[in-house]
Design an enzyme around this catalytic site. Structure first.
Site, PDB file in Angstrom:
ATOM      1  N   ASP A 150       7.332  11.278 -31.332  1.00  0.00           N
ATOM      2  CA  ASP A 150       7.682  12.334 -30.388  1.00  0.00           C
ATOM      3  C   ASP A 150       9.107  12.071 -29.925  1.00  0.00           C
ATOM      4  O   ASP A 150       9.475  10.925 -29.641  1.00  0.00           O
ATOM      5  CB  ASP A 150       6.724  12.324 -29.194  1.00  0.00           C
ATOM      6  CG  ASP A 150       6.967  13.488 -28.246  1.00  0.00           C
ATOM      7  OD1 ASP A 150       7.454  14.538 -28.705  1.00  0.00           O
ATOM      8  OD2 ASP A 150       6.672  13.354 -27.043  1.00  0.00           O
ATOM      9  N   GLU A 199       0.843  -1.194   0.000  1.00  0.00           N
ATOM     10  CA  GLU A 199       0.000   0.000   0.000  1.00  0.00           C
ATOM     11  C   GLU A 199       0.881   1.247   0.000  1.00  0.00           C
ATOM     12  O   GLU A 199       2.025   1.231   0.428  1.00  0.00           O
ATOM     13  CB  GLU A 199      -1.002   0.023   1.154  1.00  0.00           C
ATOM     14  CG  GLU A 199      -1.984  -1.146   1.134  1.00  0.00           C
ATOM     15  CD  GLU A 199      -2.726  -1.309  -0.197  1.00  0.00           C
ATOM     16  OE1 GLU A 199      -2.837  -0.337  -0.968  1.00  0.00           O
ATOM     17  OE2 GLU A 199      -3.186  -2.432  -0.484  1.00  0.00           O
TER      18      GLU A 199
END
Length: 446
Positions: free
Chosen positions: A280, A163
């Site tokens: 790009d 977490e």
């Protein structure tokens, strides 16, 4: 049968069969000190962490193991938001439930001792594990809730955070591995959005940092019907985070469009369809290219291939572009006119010299003017993004009808709205699509 089950439970480590995304996550431990494993809920991210911890503690690496290895006993931390949550997640997966210790990912025969923590029922402070070298490994359980100061002083080989931690906690834990050149990894579902920790992995990449994303479509333990049911059970604003590990970006998303609306199965493209590629230039953020084919009859653009590489020169990136067809013209942005410091050549020219079929000038819109006759800039990132968004949305029948009505009113009833669809196999493209967002009104390059 009961005896077989008992033996299997006592050595889960030997039966770990990871999904490709889990293998990718483990492999990056060999080359990156810091790893993030972003994944949806209940997809196996914490199991990945628990198995990796067990491999390091025991030294019982399988033949297929692509990640970091230690040939000695190690010292590590397993951390969660609180000691209770650590007990209920990493501790449970590593050891088994309190009445069944020895049935987790650490083989029962390798556990030398378990030291209980004080004050929290069934919580463990430290595990001592036999390493195949003959040494002893130690794993300590910690939590974020006690603050950064409680995490100071120790020297670690590895740390696993389950977490999302506050940034100061993450930085302190990482510091504990500096002396050993150890590794740190985090596993979580990014419900906090583009937080500080998520941002350093996605927007401030370094050679030491790795981000792996696993979605509900990357696992096999759910059927398609179960996947659909699970996704639909989540609140709409949480679906992409909980199912795909995509940070909740809210109104900041550049393309707020459901992937199912634009995704099509790969198919053989007709030879007569025109092709073009767009690229790009990048270095810290990846250089990227995408290939499009145009179905003239239906006015549909198909994005059928994509490529991205970080820290690649023109000479290194060009072969990948050429592999999709050296004859395909490549559109490029205005920054291709910049000169590279080392050679003095413009970026676009470097690609030309490498054999890439670069268009003769940078990408731009046709020249137009406003009502007063003033010329409007032909280079507009925002206009391009809006055209793409319109093309994505046009795959919805109701939106397609609306766009067709606008064309009719403008006296262009002979035209069809442009639709943009994407081949399902383009995982890298979809990762960019999911995270493309604005901050303070400006598009953030990933």
């Amino acid at each position: 049968m009961q005896e077989l089950k008992r033996r299997q439970d006592a050595n889960k480590l030997a039966r770990y069969k990871p999904y490709p995304k889990q293998v990718e996550f483990h492999a990056r431990g060999a080359t990156h000190r810091e790893r993030l494993f972003r994944a949806g809920n209940q997809l196996g991210k914490t199991w990945s962490s628990a198995y990796e911890i067990a491999f390091h503690l025991t030294g019982q690496y399988p033949d297929w193991w692509p990640g970091k290895r230690w040939a000695r006993g190690v010292t590590g931390w397993a951390l969660g938001e609180s000691m209770e949550s650590t007990r209920d997640t990493l501790q449970r997966l590593l050891l088994g439930r309190p009445s069944e210790w020895g049935t987790g990912t650490i083989p029962q025969a390798s556990i030398l001792d378990i030291k209980r923590a004080q004050g929290i029922a069934d919580s463990v402070d430290c595990i001592f594990v036999r390493h195949v070298s003959g040494g002893v490994s130690r794993l300590y359980f910690k939590s974020y809730e006690k603050g950064r100061s409680k995490l100071q002083g120790e020297t670690l080989d590895f740390a696993a955070l389950d977490e999302e931690p506050p940034l100061d906690i993450y930085t302190e834990v990482l510091t504990r591995t500096n002396a050993t050149k150890g590794i740190v990894w985090i596993t979580f579902t990014p419900l906090l959005g583009m937080s500080e920790v998520v941002r350093i992995f996605l927007q401030n990449p370094t050679a030491d940092r790795s981000d792996t994303n696993m979605t509900i479509d990357d696992v096999d333990h759910y059927s398609k019907e179960e996947r659909d049911r699970i996704v639909n059970s989540y609140p709409e604003h949480e679906r992409e985070a909980r199912a795909k590990g995509i940070p909740i970006l809210g109104s900041g998303r550049v393309f707020p469009v459901a992937e199912s609306l634009i995704t099509v199965p790969d198919f053989q493209l007709p030879d007569l369809w025109p092709r073009i590629a767009g690229m790009d230039f990048g270095w810290d953020h990846p250089s990227a290219a995408a290939w499009l084919a145009w179905d003239r009859d239906e006015h549909i653009l198909y994005i059928y291939a994509a490529l991205r590489e970080r820290e690649h020169t023109a000479a290194e990136f060009a072969p990948g572009i050429l592999s999709f067809g050296p004859w395909i013209p490549v559109a490029w942005p205005a920054d291709g006119l910049q000169h590279e410091k080392g050679t003095g050549f413009q970026l676009a020219e470097q690609y030309r010299q490498a054999g890439v079929n670069m268009l003769h000038e940078h990408a731009q819109f046709p020249e137009t003017g406003d009502e007063s006759g003033n010329k409007i800039s032909r280079v507009s990132v925002e206009a391009g993004l809006q055209s793409m968004l319109q093309g994505f949305k046009a795959n919805d029948p109701a939106e397609y009808a609306r766009q067709q009505e606008l064309l009719n009113r403008a006296g262009r009833s002979h035209e069809k709205p442009m639709r943009i669809r994407v081949f399902a196999s383009l995982g890298d493209w979809f990762e960019e699509f999911r995270l493309y967002h604005r901050k303070d009104g400006k598009v953030v390059k990933l």
